[in-house]
Design an enzyme around this catalytic site. Structure first.
Site, PDB file in Angstrom:
ATOM      1  CG  HIS A 120      -7.081   5.225   1.357  1.00  0.00           C
ATOM      2  ND1 HIS A 120      -7.514   4.609   2.495  1.00  0.00           N
ATOM      3  CD2 HIS A 120      -5.742   5.287   1.478  1.00  0.00           C
ATOM      4  CE1 HIS A 120      -6.475   4.328   3.274  1.00  0.00           C
ATOM      5  NE2 HIS A 120      -5.390   4.739   2.670  1.00  0.00           N
ATOM      6  CG  HIS A 126      -0.888   7.531   0.848  1.00  0.00           C
ATOM      7  ND1 HIS A 126      -1.929   8.300   1.324  1.00  0.00           N
ATOM      8  CD2 HIS A 126      -0.958   6.374   1.531  1.00  0.00           C
ATOM      9  CE1 HIS A 126      -2.572   7.637   2.264  1.00  0.00           C
ATOM     10  NE2 HIS A 126      -1.997   6.463   2.418  1.00  0.00           N
ATOM     11  CG  ASP A 149       3.843  -4.685 -21.542  1.00  0.00           C
ATOM     12  OD1 ASP A 149       3.417  -5.470 -22.397  1.00  0.00           O
ATOM     13  OD2 ASP A 149       4.689  -3.802 -21.799  1.00  0.00           O
ATOM     14  CG  HIS A 164      -1.657   1.262   1.444  1.00  0.00           C
ATOM     15  ND1 HIS A 164      -2.386   1.865   0.438  1.00  0.00           N
ATOM     16  CD2 HIS A 164      -1.783   2.076   2.527  1.00  0.00           C
ATOM     17  CE1 HIS A 164      -2.943   2.977   0.906  1.00  0.00           C
ATOM     18  NE2 HIS A 164      -2.591   3.128   2.158  1.00  0.00           N
ATOM     19  CE1 TYR A 204       9.998  -7.500 -22.144  1.00  0.00           C
ATOM     20  CE2 TYR A 204      10.290  -8.597 -20.035  1.00  0.00           C
ATOM     21  CZ  TYR A 204      10.516  -7.522 -20.855  1.00  0.00           C
ATOM     22  OH  TYR A 204      11.259  -6.455 -20.401  1.00  0.00           O
TER      23      TYR A 204
END
Lengths: 229, 229, 229, 229
Positions: free
Chosen positions: A168, A96, A119, A94, A226
């Site tokens: 958020h 910001h 991708d 998580h 790839y």
């Protein structure tokens, strides 16, 4: 216990700062040991500069602290809800980060506008519903996790390893804590691309399904070609 | 074989990271030895930090690996199509740099709005046509190259050494791999200028043909007078 | 006198540059010793590279220099007006950081659009009234402080530790000089988020009061549960 | 000859790169010795990393090379026209810095939207007229200088030490080469502020004349009180 996992989680948290995805202590990464059901997570409010594997907290899937003298991240219940529902993931992140958070604040799903996005993500990045005052008032972090799980009723978390939590910021995941951070860095980059493309051409449509298929499947699944075998 | 070329291609790939044009392994540079018809190119999915000249792959103009133990870039067929059709170029570069990719995703040609652009590109940067599902499904990377060649039917690749591949990102070229990277860095800068100028003045027109002439010809061709003789 | 305070104020000023909130000498931080009523503040026009605790100027609450051979910041009277009126603060910071200054120049209060904002500020960041020509002409810096105090008649400076001075830039405060700088860094980040969210979704509304409560109170007040106890 | 001036001009050119105002060799700074009428200027196309005082070229006010083995900047005639007409300046700087160039490309004068601008520039930054094809075709760099001089018929170059050349980029000046570079860095910052403020509030008006007076005169002229005496 689980020294390898605590080291990996510590490294992945420090990588957040190296990739400029966080300032101060704004972000957290966790990892799970599926055998024991234990989750290693960043302690709350500790800066990345002073983080060591010994400070990483171990909790069980209900959130009980099993090892470590510090309180776990205040977002722990969100992470746990993801581990309980997304059974194949090994790490959660998580942040910001600026551009991804701008999209989350705008409460808009982020469309797939190019191959950089395709991708890594097999379609638009979902945004959660705005939470009700009941959800916010009571078990807020758990309910944040539930709103993410709800947003993936119509999408596959294995193919789109990211979400925008409304008002958020982003959560991302992957098979390891390091991969969850890589996805967070990619999401930040893709978010800046989408913002700028929308400024240049406000009527822009998402890429065609065939281009999405081609790029996503070039990197993922049985026919991926790839990278090195 | 071709030690000088592999060293130059290795350096040019590392320069992508130094110029902040790529994150992770998102970009690739190649160079050609026109005598032997061999192309040196970055291996697929390898990070710039671990790149050495020995890891650079040599392929012929049909894409057969002639030297090197790693798989070449997944974009190799696009590079080769450019070398086959643009006979005077010596290096090709592909990035997902932020501002140039934003224009490519927006599927808009980038107009020449100032002398920074005119110093390097003799007119607007073309954008390719969106590819059909047949083109994407079959020989995708080759068809990407073909769409670039098609976009230059109405333009001279020697005078405009860059293209925006629709929904994807920029390709640039030059007489050497290093020059192709320099053009990529300039294109990124010019793309940010164009985006910001369009925000300040949405009705902006391209510069006059005479100003375009003056700046491009100040640096290129027989009458160039920029730099040292 | 007050060696600890001068050292803290010196460090906090240098932190402005480390956090890229200033160029040249564009910003100043002060701190107050409430017992003696003395304020330590950056000298005017001195670069951060040459700043030492000995160069920090001590003034009383009326602005008389009590120690130090240099002139105090030209914004000293603004700082003093804040110390006189906001009795619980220990540090004040002023910058021209890019995104916060863009909002101040736009003469718009900055709405709370997400939890990053709500974690630090309990509502919108107020903008001051444009100053009259009388206010600007006479005791300008003092009147700047008065316009800030006026803007907080309808808000609590303890819950929203920042203001946008119209046509000018941000001031922030906290219990220490270091905290005032942290708030300035957060305000800059939140300002960029708000600008970008407004581009993505021009009709965006502020977050709900309950989400604002939850995030602000998670970090502040008696029931705070973020960080370590 | 003029070792002090060549050293100052060399330093000022290198400062362009340190302040991130240029990439490659995109910018040039000069300085004048008013007694001898000699101008020291960057050689054309030389990178900042290899610049030394010995490589700085000395020219007279007509552009004849008086010392140095390299060709002077291709923009030399523009610099000379400014020295001939703006008799009090000692240094001139030209960059393609991102935000200032975006305004120049947009062919818009940049209004004074805040005190950051007013601290350095006593009003809007003028933009030159778009040049005619005759002006561009013949003595282009000289005519660029003439278009700047024309733009200052209605403004005082001592009070507004910067201009936006339409479709091109900024020129700035000051009493020394170093000051011309400082003004270029400030102009770049102020340009970003103006762009972002205009996004937040498209109907924004310039600051009041009294605020402009207060800030400009706080730093300039007889009654200045910013900094140390």
């Amino acid at each position: 216990m689980l020294e390898y996992l605590k080291a990996a989680v510590c490294d992945a948290n420090i990588e957040l700062q190296r990739r400029r995805l966080v300032i101060y202590s704004w972000g957290n990464v966790s990892g799970i040991d599926r055998k024991s059901g234990l989750v290693a997570i960043k302690p709350s409010g500790i800066s990345y500069d002073e983080l060591t594997p010994e400070k990483i907290v171990l909790v069980d899937l209900q959130g009980n602290v099993m090892e470590g003298g510090l309180s776990p991240s205040s977002d722990t219940q969100t992470h746990l809800e993801l581990y309980r529902n997304f059974s194949e993931i090994g790490g959660v992140c998580h942040t910001h980060s600026t551009n991804a958070t701008a999209w989350a604040q705008a409460c808009k799903p982020m469309p797939c506008l190019g191959t950089t996005h395709a991708d890594y993500f097999y379609g638009a990045i979902p945004v959660t519903e705005t939470m009700s005052s009941e959800s916010v008032g009571d078990d807020y972090e758990l309910n944040t996790g539930k709103s993410i799980v709800t947003a993936f009723r119509a999408a596959d978390y294995r193919l789109i390893p990211a979400v925008l939590v409304a008002n958020h910021g982003p959560f991302t995941w992957g098979d390891t804590p390091a991969r969850a951070v890589e996805i967070a860095a990619v999401l930040e980059q893709v978010s800046e691309l989408a913002l700028k493309s929308a400024i240049i051409n406000p009527k822009l449509e998402p890429v065609s399904p065939c281009l999405l298929d081609r790029h996503f499947l070039r990197k993922h699944g049985e026919c991926a070609y790839y990278g090195q075998k």
